[in-house]
Write an enzyme that holds these catalytic residues in place. Structure first.
Site, PDB file in Angstrom:
ATOM      1  N   ASP A 145       0.795  -1.312  -0.025  1.00  0.00           N
ATOM      2  CA  ASP A 145       0.022   0.117   0.083  1.00  0.00           C
ATOM      3  C   ASP A 145       0.846   1.474   0.005  1.00  0.00           C
ATOM      4  OD1 ASP A 145      -2.002   1.853   0.226  1.00  0.00           O
ATOM      5  OD2 ASP A 145      -3.170   0.297   1.952  1.00  0.00           O
ATOM      6  N   ASP A 202      -2.674   4.680  -2.814  1.00  0.00           N
ATOM      7  CA  ASP A 202      -3.439   5.225  -1.754  1.00  0.00           C
ATOM      8  C   ASP A 202      -4.052   6.701  -2.139  1.00  0.00           C
ATOM      9  OD1 ASP A 202      -4.671   5.547   1.262  1.00  0.00           O
ATOM     10  OD2 ASP A 202      -3.376   7.267   1.131  1.00  0.00           O
ATOM     11  N   GLU A 213      -6.922   3.874  -5.415  1.00  0.00           N
ATOM     12  CA  GLU A 213      -7.918   4.509  -4.504  1.00  0.00           C
ATOM     13  C   GLU A 213      -8.555   5.716  -5.158  1.00  0.00           C
ATOM     14  OE1 GLU A 213      -9.266   5.520   0.176  1.00  0.00           O
ATOM     15  OE2 GLU A 213      -7.444   6.026  -0.977  1.00  0.00           O
ATOM     16  N   HIS A 242     -10.546  -1.384   5.721  1.00  0.00           N
ATOM     17  CA  HIS A 242     -10.087  -0.670   7.129  1.00  0.00           C
ATOM     18  C   HIS A 242     -10.584   0.606   7.035  1.00  0.00           C
ATOM     19  CE1 HIS A 242      -7.691   1.276   3.912  1.00  0.00           C
ATOM     20  NE2 HIS A 242      -6.989   2.005   4.632  1.00  0.00           N
ATOM     21  N   ASP A 243     -11.347   1.282   6.099  1.00  0.00           N
ATOM     22  CA  ASP A 243     -11.976   2.452   6.433  1.00  0.00           C
ATOM     23  C   ASP A 243     -13.361   2.489   6.490  1.00  0.00           C
ATOM     24  OD1 ASP A 243      -9.535   3.991   5.769  1.00  0.00           O
ATOM     25  OD2 ASP A 243      -9.866   4.171   3.663  1.00  0.00           O
TER      26      ASP A 243
HETATM   27  C1  GLC Z   1      -6.805   6.456   2.415  1.00  0.00           C
HETATM   28  C2  GLC Z   1      -6.622   5.245   3.392  1.00  0.00           C
HETATM   29  C3  GLC Z   1      -7.234   6.023   4.755  1.00  0.00           C
HETATM   30  C4  GLC Z   1      -6.041   6.850   4.928  1.00  0.00           C
HETATM   31  C5  GLC Z   1      -6.184   7.857   3.960  1.00  0.00           C
HETATM   32  C6  GLC Z   1      -4.855   8.975   4.064  1.00  0.00           C
HETATM   33  O1  GLC Z   1      -8.326   6.611   2.124  1.00  0.00           O
HETATM   34  O2  GLC Z   1      -7.521   4.158   3.039  1.00  0.00           O
HETATM   35  O3  GLC Z   1      -6.844   4.671   5.716  1.00  0.00           O
HETATM   36  O4  GLC Z   1      -6.344   7.609   6.103  1.00  0.00           O
HETATM   37  O5  GLC Z   1      -5.993   7.533   2.564  1.00  0.00           O
HETATM   38  O6  GLC Z   1      -3.847   8.602   3.726  1.00  0.00           O
END
Ligand code: GLC
Ligand code: CA
Length: 565
Positions: free
Chosen positions: A98, A199, A256, A331-332
């Site tokens: 990641d 990310d 993402e 995880h979010d």
């Molecule tokens: C993404 C991750 C999240 C994180 C954010 C900032 O959305 O999945 O967990 O807090 O990016 O890096």
């Protein structure tokens, strides 16, 4: 049909801090993951996506990186990582890292230098601006509450952070930033890792001139969309990364990308774009957020027609042109069984029904740790039991705005990111077997009932159902490459679709609620005979005439045209 290994694999997402602690400090670690590789293999997993394990002060559990080429000391060392990679590969499991390229930690040496003075050579690695009459440079709002700007008195300027103030955004207009990141990506790939989850990649480019967002009363999400999401230059940067680095390696990449629909997603993943293999879309994750208000925390109930609409749109628009990344949890996000199923009476049935859904869509399925045993949201009584920076900021800000504790806790129970971050439940002993010490966040109190050990022993468990589904996916190509077609689009209880690959056809019937609707075979399929491949209930008689489905019942049929028999 363009075959690729990353289309055929099943991905398992590990959130290392909560997976398995090997040394009793209450924090999951790399040796913990190594000790569970056989479990992962046995589940049928081919790819592990490892959430960030780089050196980090951990304000956002590793998404604030202070050294891209070192391992967070709580997780272990680079030797541990090399051991993990080797042992995973020895079992035929690939490792996807990641990578956070939108921002670093405020403790990254680049930022420490950048912040030290306006003429430091690294000043321009980040986004600095003067304030406007004592106010931040513009009206953008951070994902984690408040302005995206943090005032720094050393230089009397503000720096930008789309996430927390400990996560300053990198300036991708700076060529040196670009080169440093390229080198770092190459460094990891040369180590032999098998890909990246990028990310927050949609946000690395900000609107030219950083103008105010048009309507300050808009949702933060809507603002983000226009001001710092999916802007054209992101594609130029990704194409460059692909052509100079990624192209040379046999890897998989997934970005993402919030705030887009499937047509726009094709700009990232279209076969000829040379950018990414897949993106994580968010449309189905926003079905229970009220339109208007403050986005994710203002809830409404989702409905099945909307879910069918969104998923079908992605399935059909991407077919033959791009590839889906399917997920119901990460995880979010809250736990999928608590959100889209029933985490009380029908926990097992509904977790299996959702598993059937996840594993029978076109696209690569991503299972989040614990989803395979039907883990649920914890509903801790007090805000003191929560750890997530987004949750805590939201709590503080809402309290300042006069919202009651009760009201905020209600939304936290449904939406907090900590819902999915509680420790993995391995057995019914002390702390669910996650640690011998005190875990960094409490274990869900239902661990005596919901745990891996028990699930392994129970032939009827959610876990064993996942194994069957994964095995089926590997046996029949139609699970991977079959074209999706929605049936009964307006049925409010049932989600029914077929997957078709030449002569092979699957029919998937999912009852999404605890009601008992009747399923009628659509006319166009009436000429078929059916073999039942899997169901989460015992099915005595296999027929495709009207059947009355039980709560959260799921069935996968394989169809054969009668006249061809
Ligand atoms: C993404 C991750 C999240 C994180 C954010 C900032 O959305 O999945 O967990 O807090 O990016 O890096
Ligand atoms: Ca540990």
């Amino acid at each position: 049909m363009n075959k690729k290994w990353w289309k055929e694999c099943v991905v398992y997402q590990i959130y290392p801090i909560s997976f398995k602690d090997s040394n009793g400090d209450g924090i999951g670690d790399l040796q913990g993951i190594i000790s569970k590789l056989d479990y992962i293999k046995d589940l049928g997993i081919d790819v592990v996506w490892l959430c960030p394990i780089y050196q980090s002060p951990n304000h956002d559990n590793g998404y604030d990186i202070s050294n891209y080429e070192a391992i967070m000391h709580q997780f272990g060392s680079m030797e541990d990582f090399d051991e993990l990679l080797k042992k995973a590969h020895a079992r035929g499991i690939k490792i996807v890292m990641d990578l956070v390229m939108n921002h670093t930690s405020d403790e990254h040496p680049w930022f420490i230098e950048s912040r030290s003075s306006v003429d430091n050579p690294k000043r321009d690695y980040y986004i600095w601006r003067k304030g406007k009459n004592g106010h931040p440079p513009n009206n953008w709002e951070s994902y984690f509450s408040g302005s995206v700007w943090e005032y720094d008195k050393t230089s009397d300027e503000y720096y930008m952070h789309l996430y927390s103030k400990h996560q300053p955004d990198l300036n991708w207009d700076n060529d040196q930033v670009f080169n440093e990141i390229h080198d770092m990506v190459r460094w990891w790939l040369d180590k032999g890792i098998d890909g990246f989850r990028f990310d927050a990649i949609a946000h690395i480019v900000k609107a030219q001139g950083l103008p105010d967002a048009p309507d300050p009363h808009h949702l933060p999400y809507v603002r983000a969309y226009t001001m710092f999401s999916n802007l054209e230059k992101v594609h130029t940067l990704l194409q460059h990364l692909y052509e100079t680095v990624l192209y040379n390696y046999d890897i998989m990449t997934v970005g993402e990308t919030s705030g887009l629909g499937p047509e726009q997603a094709l700009n990232y993943i279209g076969d000829k774009r040379h950018e990414l293999n897949m993106v994580f879309q968010f449309e189905h994750m926003q079905l229970d957020s009220a339109a208007g208000g403050t986005g994710k925390w203002e809830q409404t109930s989702w409905n099945l027609l909307d879910l069918k609409n969104v998923m079908s749109k992605w399935q059909t628009v991407l077919h033959g042109k791009g590839w889906n990344a399917n997920y119901l949890c990460n995880h979010d996000q809250p736990r999928s069984v608590s959100r889209f199923g029933n985490d009380g009476k029908y926990r097992k049935e509904s977790a299996k029904m959702l598993a059937t859904f996840l594993l029978t869509l076109e696209g690569t399925p991503y299972i989040f740790q614990g989803e395979e045993i039907g883990m649920t949201n914890p509903r801790f009584p007090s805000i003191d039991d929560y750890r997530d920076i987004e949750t805590l900021n939201h709590y503080r800000q809402s309290r300042r705005n006069g919202v009651t504790n009760e009201k905020i806790m209600n939304s936290i129970w449904k939406k907090s990111r900590d819902n999915s971050r509680t420790p993995m439940q391995w057995n019914d002993s002390y702390q669910a077997g996650f640690t011998t010490g005190t875990p960094w966040i409490k274990v869900n109190p239902n661990y005596p009932e919901v745990n891996v050990k028990k699930a392994l022993q129970d032939p009827d468990s959610v876990l064993n159902y996942y194994k069957k589904l994964i095995t089926l996916r590997k046996q029949h190509e139609v699970f991977v490459y079959g074209e999706y077609q929605l049936l009964h689009p307006l049925n409010p209880d049932l989600y029914v679709y077929t997957r078709t690959l030449q002569k092979d056809q699957l029919l998937i019937v999912l009852n999404f609620f605890d009601r008992t609707p009747v399923f009628d075979m659509p006319k166009e399929l009436a000429e078929c005979t059916a073999e039942l491949l899997l169901s989460n209930y015992e099915v005595k008689e296999i027929t495709l005439d009207s059947v009355s489905l039980r709560p959260f019942e799921a069935r996968i049929y394989r169809l054969t045209k009668t006249h061809e028999k």
